[in-house]
Scaffold this active site. Sequence first.
Site, PDB file in Angstrom:
ATOM      1  N   HIS A  61     -95.279  19.677  47.958  1.00 11.74           N
ATOM      2  CA  HIS A  61     -95.187  20.164  46.581  1.00 11.74           C
ATOM      3  C   HIS A  61     -96.568  20.658  46.150  1.00 11.74           C
ATOM      4  O   HIS A  61     -97.414  19.866  45.742  1.00 11.74           O
ATOM      5  CB  HIS A  61     -94.790  19.052  45.608  1.00 11.74           C
ATOM      6  N   TYR A  85     -90.799   9.227  39.845  1.00 11.28           N
ATOM      7  CA  TYR A  85     -91.150   8.203  40.844  1.00 11.28           C
ATOM      8  C   TYR A  85     -92.643   8.190  41.177  1.00 11.28           C
ATOM      9  O   TYR A  85     -93.138   7.254  41.801  1.00 11.28           O
ATOM     10  CB  TYR A  85     -90.318   8.367  42.131  1.00 11.28           C
ATOM     11  N   GLU A  86     -93.358   9.225  40.746  1.00 18.70           N
ATOM     12  CA  GLU A  86     -94.809   9.228  40.969  1.00 18.70           C
ATOM     13  C   GLU A  86     -95.521   8.334  39.953  1.00 18.70           C
ATOM     14  O   GLU A  86     -96.729   8.126  40.055  1.00 18.70           O
ATOM     15  CB  GLU A  86     -95.351  10.654  40.876  1.00 18.70           C
ATOM     16  N   MET A 211     -83.924  13.406  42.776  1.00 17.05           N
ATOM     17  CA  MET A 211     -84.889  12.609  42.004  1.00 17.05           C
ATOM     18  C   MET A 211     -85.665  13.434  40.982  1.00 17.05           C
ATOM     19  O   MET A 211     -86.796  13.093  40.636  1.00 17.05           O
ATOM     20  CB  MET A 211     -85.874  11.929  42.967  1.00 17.05           C
ATOM     21  N   SER A 212     -85.062  14.521  40.517  1.00 20.87           N
ATOM     22  CA  SER A 212     -85.818  15.386  39.597  1.00 20.87           C
ATOM     23  C   SER A 212     -84.874  16.124  38.661  1.00 20.87           C
ATOM     24  O   SER A 212     -83.725  15.726  38.481  1.00 20.87           O
ATOM     25  CB  SER A 212     -86.634  16.407  40.412  1.00 20.87           C
ATOM     26  N   ASN A 235     -79.383  17.123  52.997  1.00 23.29           N
ATOM     27  CA  ASN A 235     -78.781  16.035  53.804  1.00 23.29           C
ATOM     28  C   ASN A 235     -77.481  15.592  53.150  1.00 23.29           C
ATOM     29  O   ASN A 235     -77.252  15.867  51.973  1.00 23.29           O
ATOM     30  CB  ASN A 235     -79.743  14.837  53.874  1.00 23.29           C
TER      31      ASN A 235
END
Length: 272
Positions: A61, A85-86, A211-212, A235
């Site tokens: 990223h 999550y960061e 996750m975004s 996936n």
Amino acid sequence: MTYEAVQECASFIREKHTGDMPKVAMVLGSGLNSLADALENATVLSYADLPGFPKPTVEGHAGRMLIGELGGKPVICMQGRAHAYEGHPAEKLAYSTRVLWALGVEVLVLTNAAGSLREEAGPGSLMAITDHINFSGVNPLVGVNDDRFGPRFPDVSEAWDKKLTKKLQACAEELGITLHTGTYLMAKGPNFETPAEIKAFRVWGADAVGMSTVPECLVARHCGMKVAGVSSITNLAAGMQGELTHDETMEFGAIAAVNLEKLLKAFLAKIA
Ligand code: HPA
């Protein structure tokens, strides 16, 4: 982040890019770097230089804002994004979207990498987001509401713009690209989900998980921007295939990116 900080950042960007400001912005998820590289006549700004911007920390990223043209049509590309999550606080996740709004952007196109809950929408394929489920526990609109951005209780019954999605589908058809449609569920991460979670999400109506994206959509709708979105399926979700790895998501992200790049170019030509 305050209204004043957002405006200050927008002014900084306007000083660096003195030409017309595009009305369309695209947030590029992981694996979509080639699209940013395809931008012509671009003003390139590193997030690190933009006042108040959260800095992405994930491999794959890049943190850059590019203001330029794609196939001759003006567009802002946000290469990389901050994720919950960061460890960024929820309000920080609102910042870049609000800066785009302050620059005059009216249409926000969100892309991401996602796992598919549907066997027939396999790795490498694309899914237009028609609705979402916010399972992240994160909401960037929490806190004192600044009415200059938007109302306290925004309506999100059409979070994902139906007309824009139809245009995405029309472009996909013209290009001979299969574009699935479905509901995107945001989990906070950073771990991939458990098989039990995926089973539950399927019952709820989720078609893809990532996750975004949901924070940006909520913030954009709050300030009145129209939103469209496409997930690159990297996936099959947990329990539907073997072990999940970030390397695999990068590999299939690159495969999906070939079609997504074509699709986004055609879409931009249709709406710009
Ligand atoms: N789950 C969550 N996020 C993801 C996935 C997944 O399976 N694939 C790519 N991003």
